[in-house]
Motif scaffolding. Structure first.
Motif, mmCIF file in Angstrom:
data_model
loop_
_atom_site.group_PDB
_atom_site.id
_atom_site.type_symbol
_atom_site.label_atom_id
_atom_site.label_comp_id
_atom_site.label_asym_id
_atom_site.label_seq_id
_atom_site.Cartn_x
_atom_site.Cartn_y
_atom_site.Cartn_z
ATOM 1 N N GLY A 139 1.964 2.150 -3.393
ATOM 2 C CA GLY A 139 0.894 2.440 -4.329
ATOM 3 C C GLY A 139 0.481 1.265 -5.183
ATOM 4 O O GLY A 139 -0.246 1.430 -6.167
ATOM 5 N N MET A 167 0.832 -1.207 0.000
ATOM 6 C CA MET A 167 0.000 0.000 0.000
ATOM 7 C C MET A 167 0.865 1.255 0.000
ATOM 8 O O MET A 167 0.537 2.244 -0.656
ATOM 9 C CB MET A 167 -0.962 -0.022 1.186
ATOM 10 C CG MET A 167 -2.099 -1.026 1.006
ATOM 11 S SD MET A 167 -3.448 -0.873 2.218
ATOM 12 C CE MET A 167 -2.741 -1.758 3.607
ATOM 13 N N THR A 178 -4.494 -0.908 -2.707
ATOM 14 C CA THR A 178 -5.316 -0.034 -1.866
ATOM 15 C C THR A 178 -6.074 -0.865 -0.859
ATOM 16 O O THR A 178 -6.267 -2.073 -1.040
ATOM 17 C CB THR A 178 -6.323 0.771 -2.700
ATOM 18 O OG1 THR A 178 -7.255 -0.140 -3.295
ATOM 19 C CG2 THR A 178 -5.629 1.594 -3.778
ATOM 20 N N SER A 179 -6.515 -0.220 0.196
ATOM 21 C CA SER A 179 -7.323 -0.919 1.189
ATOM 22 C C SER A 179 -8.622 -1.400 0.575
ATOM 23 O O SER A 179 -9.101 -2.490 0.905
ATOM 24 C CB SER A 179 -7.603 0.004 2.369
ATOM 25 O OG SER A 179 -8.442 -0.628 3.318
ATOM 26 N N ARG A 180 -9.191 -0.609 -0.336
ATOM 27 C CA ARG A 180 -10.439 -1.029 -0.970
ATOM 28 C C ARG A 180 -10.239 -2.304 -1.781
ATOM 29 O O ARG A 180 -11.051 -3.231 -1.716
ATOM 30 C CB ARG A 180 -10.995 0.064 -1.880
ATOM 31 C CG ARG A 180 -12.410 -0.257 -2.364
ATOM 32 C CD ARG A 180 -12.873 0.678 -3.457
ATOM 33 N NE ARG A 180 -14.315 0.585 -3.640
ATOM 34 C CZ ARG A 180 -14.949 -0.402 -4.275
ATOM 35 N NH1 ARG A 180 -14.244 -1.410 -4.782
ATOM 36 N NH2 ARG A 180 -16.263 -0.415 -4.384
ATOM 37 N N GLU A 200 -9.583 -2.070 -9.340
ATOM 38 C CA GLU A 200 -9.962 -0.784 -8.781
ATOM 39 C C GLU A 200 -11.108 -0.192 -9.599
ATOM 40 O O GLU A 200 -11.059 -0.124 -10.827
ATOM 41 C CB GLU A 200 -8.773 0.175 -8.785
ATOM 42 C CG GLU A 200 -7.732 -0.175 -7.737
ATOM 43 C CD GLU A 200 -8.301 -0.086 -6.345
ATOM 44 O OE1 GLU A 200 -8.494 1.016 -5.833
ATOM 45 O OE2 GLU A 200 -8.562 -1.147 -5.773
ATOM 46 N N GLU A 256 -12.334 2.749 1.676
ATOM 47 C CA GLU A 256 -12.134 3.927 0.839
ATOM 48 C C GLU A 256 -11.712 5.139 1.676
ATOM 49 O O GLU A 256 -10.879 5.949 1.253
ATOM 50 C CB GLU A 256 -13.406 4.233 0.056
ATOM 51 C CG GLU A 256 -13.694 3.233 -1.045
ATOM 52 C CD GLU A 256 -15.046 3.449 -1.697
ATOM 53 O OE1 GLU A 256 -15.829 4.288 -1.177
ATOM 54 O OE2 GLU A 256 -15.325 2.786 -2.705
ATOM 55 N N ARG A 315 -4.706 7.939 3.416
ATOM 56 C CA ARG A 315 -3.335 7.639 2.986
ATOM 57 C C ARG A 315 -2.891 8.605 1.894
ATOM 58 O O ARG A 315 -1.756 9.111 1.909
ATOM 59 C CB ARG A 315 -3.241 6.191 2.508
ATOM 60 C CG ARG A 315 -1.815 5.729 2.217
ATOM 61 C CD ARG A 315 -1.791 4.294 1.711
ATOM 62 N NE ARG A 315 -2.212 3.340 2.725
ATOM 63 C CZ ARG A 315 -1.401 2.783 3.624
ATOM 64 N NH1 ARG A 315 -0.114 3.090 3.635
ATOM 65 N NH2 ARG A 315 -1.878 1.912 4.488
ATOM 66 N N ARG A 316 -3.780 8.876 0.952
ATOM 67 C CA ARG A 316 -3.428 9.826 -0.119
ATOM 68 C C ARG A 316 -3.147 11.215 0.441
ATOM 69 O O ARG A 316 -2.335 11.975 -0.114
ATOM 70 C CB ARG A 316 -4.545 9.880 -1.160
ATOM 71 C CG ARG A 316 -4.668 8.632 -2.021
ATOM 72 C CD ARG A 316 -5.574 8.860 -3.217
ATOM 73 N NE ARG A 316 -6.953 9.155 -2.820
ATOM 74 C CZ ARG A 316 -7.894 8.246 -2.626
ATOM 75 N NH1 ARG A 316 -7.599 6.949 -2.797
ATOM 76 N NH2 ARG A 316 -9.121 8.592 -2.282
ATOM 77 N N ASP A 341 -8.110 4.787 2.383
ATOM 78 C CA ASP A 341 -7.320 5.119 1.202
ATOM 79 C C ASP A 341 -7.212 6.633 1.029
ATOM 80 O O ASP A 341 -6.137 7.161 0.687
ATOM 81 C CB ASP A 341 -7.944 4.500 -0.049
ATOM 82 C CG ASP A 341 -7.783 2.987 -0.110
ATOM 83 O OD1 ASP A 341 -6.815 2.473 0.492
ATOM 84 O OD2 ASP A 341 -8.620 2.333 -0.743
ATOM 85 N N GLY A 401 -5.917 0.503 7.115
ATOM 86 C CA GLY A 401 -6.439 -0.127 5.911
ATOM 87 C C GLY A 401 -6.448 -1.633 5.928
ATOM 88 O O GLY A 401 -6.778 -2.266 4.906
#
Length: 564
Positions: free
Chosen positions: A60, A57, A63-65, A551, A100, A106-107, A103, A117
């Motif tokens: 990149g 993660m 993602t957690s999603r 995604e 989400e 994190r961004r 995520d 996540g």
């Protein structure tokens, strides 16, 4: 929570109230990932630990999603279809939304910690909105707590994604002396992923099976006497039963204020340590947690050293051996590995071994009635007293009692208050015999860092006629003493995992986790489950390969978000 070492009848049918599994898959046949996993298994994240997931993660690449979606797909394909493990009882309908959010954080440069996540499963006796909390009983199948348990609040504050709730032995195995581990009237029977006709042990059976089968990264179980340690051992996991008072019990359907605790169940010691670091904390609603002030550690993972066995002095509790030859042989190999790693290992005798049993039984009967009635009344449950529960079961006996009764509930209903001199005497006797004159006296007499023993025998065959067959359980000493224990895989018997348990004085979790980690690194004994139907059989057919997560735009929603 309570691991009753008594005969029980096994249920092979699913509960009637289990609704259909949501279709949460997003197909992309051209993008299939493969990883080391059980035979015939193509799951991308099988056996992957928290550190590896976090690294992906951070780069990149994940993602957690996407990770949450992958576990949801895994549950649909493995738990409900495929071998039908029956481990996950209900999904969190907000899991993808929670992922989400993580995520987005994190961004924005906000990472809350090692669990940020990471999808986590919870035993179904822990309050977690917006899901039911039932202890596996149909009487509470529609019980919707209004708030999270304290430990769930800790998990969410740390950035974990609550994936869902796992099946358990009904009432945490405190309903009948003939109950079957892993069965509940709401969830049916959970099956061992290593050999499907073998028992998953309990009462945290669903959590044990789910984490062993990579249905989530880590899970939370609860224990009164063996219900973290036993399902962890027979499902090839690391299980941590903390000191009573280290982890809050508020918002958890109780058995015993003296012995209850929640704790981590994971595929590695490092993952268990990371989860424990989040679970600990003082809670005003659970006064016993005040004892943890100045004793809790908030980064247990930092205490792990591969050379922790060097110079350690360990005592083998031979009273927990002699019940199963192959388990004893595995224990001897474990002892040899510890000596090679630099530990001094000596034989010891616990002078009060097993003498606490009668007192413990009296304590649990009294404390169960008081504790469960307080929980029911304060949480707005549809039944408010133990008498109401018993009456519900009697009126719906075909669904609730098709295989065994509720005599422990009836015995608990007949007890007096917690001011009863019989109870007070039993509580004092149990703690004295297990802790003061048992574990602590043995450690002191031999100058030991910890006691070691087989956690239990390999998983027994689930048998409607004979019921459970526990052999050589080594966990009750620490359970009744209220002190910590850690089990870690030490090998297998014809494909069935067996674990070694480390037991120490109160608040010695850092030391025990260090010893367990050192042993784990020296032996690498854990093996992924193979999903075989019976001993000597070929792996059971698994579903078609699960697609790698794809995604989607944040506005996308699954076609059906109902809990099952």
């Amino acid at each position: 929570m309570r691991m009753l070492v008594l005969a029980a009848l096994v249920v092979a049918t699913a509960a009637c109230d289990r609704v259909s599994m949501p279709n949460l898959s997003f197909e992309d046949p051209a993008n299939k990932a493969k990883a080391a996993a059980p035979a015939g298994d193509d799951f991308a994240f099988a056996e992957m630990d928290i550190a590896s997931l976090q690294a992906r993660m951070a780069r990149g690449e994940l993602t957690s999603r996407a990770l949450t979606q992958a576990y949801l797909d895994r549950i649909a394909a493995i738990d409900d279809a495929g071998p039908k493990l029956n481990a996950v009882l209900e999904l969190n309908p907000l899991a993808l939304q929670e992922a989400e959010t993580r995520d987005a954080e994190r961004r924005a440069g906000r990472v809350r910690g090692p669990l940020h996540g990471i999808p986590v499963l919870l035993k179904d006796n822990i309050d977690a909105t917006p899901m039911a909390n039932s202890a596996g009983t149909l009487a509470l199948a529609n019980h919707q707590p209004k708030a999270d348990a304290f430990l769930v609040g800790r998990l969410r504050a740390a950035g974990a994604v609550v994936l869902g709730k796992t099946n358990l032995s009904e009432w945490a195995n405190f309903r009948s002396s003939r109950s079957t581990s892993g069965w509940s009237s709401r969830g049916g029977l959970t099956r061992n992923p290593y050999v499907l006709d073998r028992n998953a042990c309990g009462s945290s059976s669903g959590t044990g099976v789910a984490i062993a089968a990579s249905l989530a990264a880590v899970g939370v179980g609860t224990e009164t006497d063996g219900s973290i340690i036993c399902p962890s051992a027979v499902n090839g996991l690391v299980g941590v039963k903390p000191t009573v008072g280290l982890v809050s019990r508020s918002g958890i359907i109780p058995i015993s204020r003296t012995q209850d605790t929640a704790g981590p169940m994971a595929r590695s010691v490092a993952d268990a340590a990371a989860l424990l670091s989040v679970l600990v904390g003082r809670d005003e609603r659970d006064p016993v947690t005040a004892d943890s002030s100045g004793r809790a550690v908030f980064d247990y993972e930092a205490r792990l050293r591969p050379d922790a066995l060097r110079g350690a002095r360990l005592g083998v509790v031979r009273q927990a051996m002699g019940y199963h030859a192959a388990t004893d042989a595995a224990m001897e190999r474990a002892i040899a590995a510890m000596r090679r790693a630099g530990a001094e290992v000596v034989d010891v005798i616990v002078p009060t071994w097993g003498q606490w049993d009668a007192a413990e039984s009296l304590v649990l009967l009294h404390e169960f009635k008081a504790g469960v009635e307080h929980y029911l009344a304060s949480s707005g449950a549809p039944v408010s007293t133990l008498a109401h529960v018993i009456d519900y079961n009697q009126r719906h006996s075909q669904a609730t009692m098709p295989h065994f009764g509720q005599e422990l509930l009836e015995q608990a209903r007949a007890t007096n208050s917690l001011g009863d001199p019989v109870y007070l005497s039993a509580r004092s006797d149990a703690r004295r015999l297990a802790r003061t004159e048992g574990l602590e006296a043995t450690l002191a007499a031999h100058g030991l860092d910890a006691l070691i023993a087989p956690a239990t025998s390999p998983a027994w065959r689930t048998d409607l006629a004979q019921g459970d067959r526990f052999l050589g359980a080594g966990y009750s000493l620490a359970a009744v003493a209220g002190t910590p224990s850690v089990t870690v895989p030490m090998g297998d018997v014809k494909g069935l995992p067996v674990g070694v348990i480390f037991m120490g004085p109160a608040w010695s979790e850092p030391r025990l986790l260090g010893l367990a980690y050192s042993f784990e690194q020296a032996t690498r004994a854990r093996k992924a489950p193979r999903f075989v139907a019976s001993i000597g059989a070929d792996p059971a057919p698994l579903p078609a390969a699960i697609p790698a997560p794809v995604e989607l735009p944040s506005a996308a929603t699954p076609s059906d978000d109902r809990p099952r």
